[in-house]
Design a protein around this motif. Structure first.
Motif, mmCIF file in Angstrom:
data_model
loop_
_atom_site.group_PDB
_atom_site.id
_atom_site.type_symbol
_atom_site.label_atom_id
_atom_site.label_comp_id
_atom_site.label_asym_id
_atom_site.label_seq_id
_atom_site.Cartn_x
_atom_site.Cartn_y
_atom_site.Cartn_z
ATOM 1 N N PRO A 90 0.748 -1.131 -0.070
ATOM 2 C CA PRO A 90 0.040 -0.088 0.095
ATOM 3 C C PRO A 90 0.641 1.306 -0.013
ATOM 4 N N TYR A 91 0.049 2.564 -0.041
ATOM 5 C CA TYR A 91 0.717 3.777 0.072
ATOM 6 C C TYR A 91 0.415 3.874 1.746
ATOM 7 N N GLN A 92 1.635 3.925 2.409
ATOM 8 C CA GLN A 92 1.975 4.375 3.752
ATOM 9 C C GLN A 92 1.616 5.859 4.113
ATOM 10 N N VAL A 93 0.476 6.445 4.814
ATOM 11 C CA VAL A 93 0.664 7.915 5.006
ATOM 12 C C VAL A 93 0.747 7.929 6.087
ATOM 13 N N SER A 94 1.532 8.896 6.647
ATOM 14 C CA SER A 94 1.850 9.326 7.945
ATOM 15 C C SER A 94 1.433 10.890 8.378
ATOM 16 N N GLY A 95 1.019 11.342 9.530
ATOM 17 C CA GLY A 95 0.847 12.423 9.780
ATOM 18 C C GLY A 95 -0.858 12.766 9.710
ATOM 19 N N ALA A 96 -1.198 14.273 9.883
ATOM 20 C CA ALA A 96 -2.447 14.409 10.026
ATOM 21 C C ALA A 96 -3.022 14.960 8.791
ATOM 22 N N PHE A 97 -4.288 14.357 8.208
ATOM 23 C CA PHE A 97 -4.741 14.852 7.009
ATOM 24 C C PHE A 97 -5.917 14.439 6.742
ATOM 25 N N GLU A 98 -6.756 14.905 5.968
ATOM 26 C CA GLU A 98 -8.112 14.312 5.532
ATOM 27 C C GLU A 98 -8.010 13.752 3.989
ATOM 28 N N ILE A 99 -8.916 12.715 3.904
ATOM 29 C CA ILE A 99 -9.344 11.977 2.673
ATOM 30 C C ILE A 99 -10.769 12.336 2.305
ATOM 31 N N ILE A 100 -10.908 12.885 1.145
ATOM 32 C CA ILE A 100 -12.398 13.137 0.699
ATOM 33 C C ILE A 100 -12.764 12.484 -0.419
ATOM 34 N N ASP A 101 -13.840 11.587 -0.148
ATOM 35 C CA ASP A 101 -14.083 10.578 -1.602
ATOM 36 C C ASP A 101 -14.836 11.640 -2.491
ATOM 37 N N ALA A 102 -15.511 10.858 -3.487
ATOM 38 C CA ALA A 102 -16.026 11.429 -4.604
ATOM 39 C C ALA A 102 -17.466 12.118 -4.428
ATOM 40 N N GLU A 103 -17.894 11.903 -3.115
ATOM 41 C CA GLU A 103 -19.187 12.418 -2.709
ATOM 42 C C GLU A 103 -19.214 13.300 -1.668
ATOM 43 N N GLY A 104 -17.591 13.776 -1.229
ATOM 44 C CA GLY A 104 -17.427 14.663 -0.464
ATOM 45 C C GLY A 104 -17.513 14.019 1.046
ATOM 46 N N ASN A 105 -17.525 13.032 1.205
ATOM 47 C CA ASN A 105 -17.438 12.279 2.573
ATOM 48 C C ASN A 105 -16.060 12.454 2.908
ATOM 49 N N ILE A 106 -15.786 12.951 4.350
ATOM 50 C CA ILE A 106 -14.572 13.119 4.909
ATOM 51 C C ILE A 106 -14.102 12.123 5.687
ATOM 52 N N PHE A 107 -12.841 11.330 5.572
ATOM 53 C CA PHE A 107 -12.357 10.559 6.415
ATOM 54 C C PHE A 107 -11.048 11.400 7.201
ATOM 55 N N LYS A 108 -11.403 11.745 8.492
ATOM 56 C CA LYS A 108 -10.113 12.229 9.287
ATOM 57 C C LYS A 108 -9.220 11.481 9.786
ATOM 58 N N THR A 109 -7.972 11.685 9.480
ATOM 59 C CA THR A 109 -7.009 10.620 9.910
ATOM 60 C C THR A 109 -5.806 11.581 10.709
ATOM 61 N N GLU A 110 -5.245 10.482 11.574
ATOM 62 C CA GLU A 110 -4.062 11.010 12.272
ATOM 63 C C GLU A 110 -3.295 9.859 12.366
ATOM 64 N N GLY A 111 -1.832 9.911 12.357
ATOM 65 C CA GLY A 111 -1.053 8.723 12.500
ATOM 66 C C GLY A 111 -0.480 8.020 11.406
ATOM 67 N N ASP A 112 -0.712 6.822 11.284
ATOM 68 C CA ASP A 112 -0.191 6.104 10.062
ATOM 69 C C ASP A 112 -1.622 5.332 9.521
ATOM 70 N N VAL A 113 -1.607 5.465 8.006
ATOM 71 C CA VAL A 113 -2.674 5.033 7.436
ATOM 72 C C VAL A 113 -2.137 4.326 6.346
ATOM 73 N N SER A 114 -2.779 3.128 6.026
ATOM 74 C CA SER A 114 -2.370 2.411 4.779
ATOM 75 C C SER A 114 -3.427 2.468 3.897
ATOM 76 N N LEU A 115 -3.080 2.896 2.426
ATOM 77 C CA LEU A 115 -4.060 3.221 1.293
ATOM 78 C C LEU A 115 -3.723 2.154 0.426
ATOM 79 N N CYS A 116 -4.927 1.585 0.078
ATOM 80 C CA CYS A 116 -4.959 0.379 -1.003
ATOM 81 C C CYS A 116 -4.395 0.940 -2.135
ATOM 82 N N ARG A 117 -3.242 0.015 -2.839
ATOM 83 C CA ARG A 117 -3.024 0.360 -4.298
ATOM 84 C C ARG A 117 -3.211 -0.879 -5.149
#
Length: 70
Positions: A11-38
């Motif tokens: 995966p993509y390993q993302v570290s730090g505080a950030f938001e993921i916003i999907d195509a419908e505008g839903n927000i996933f607030k994250t903090e720390g390490d998150v693995s995103l599917c590749r």
């Protein structure tokens, strides 16, 4: 500042505080390490669930000095 590390064959390993916003505008607030599917096969997209191991996903991209804007 968030950082993104591309894991070989994983995966993509993302570290730090950030938001993921999907195509419908839903927000996933994250903090720390998150693995995103590749691999595209996760049952928990956009997050990785480890399926890449089961399907023997292979990808080892390397950073290029050329930035391509989309």
């Amino acid at each position: 500042m968030p950082t993104i590390q591309i894991k070989d064959n994983g995966p993509y390993q993302v570290s730090g505080a950030f938001e993921i916003i999907d195509a419908e505008g839903n927000i996933f607030k994250t903090e720390g390490d998150v693995s995103l599917c590749r691999c595209g096969r996760s049952e928990n997209k956009p997050f990785c669930d480890g399926t890449h191991n089961d399907i023997h996903f292979e990808s080892k991209p390397r950073a290029d000095k050329q930035l391509v804007e989309v």
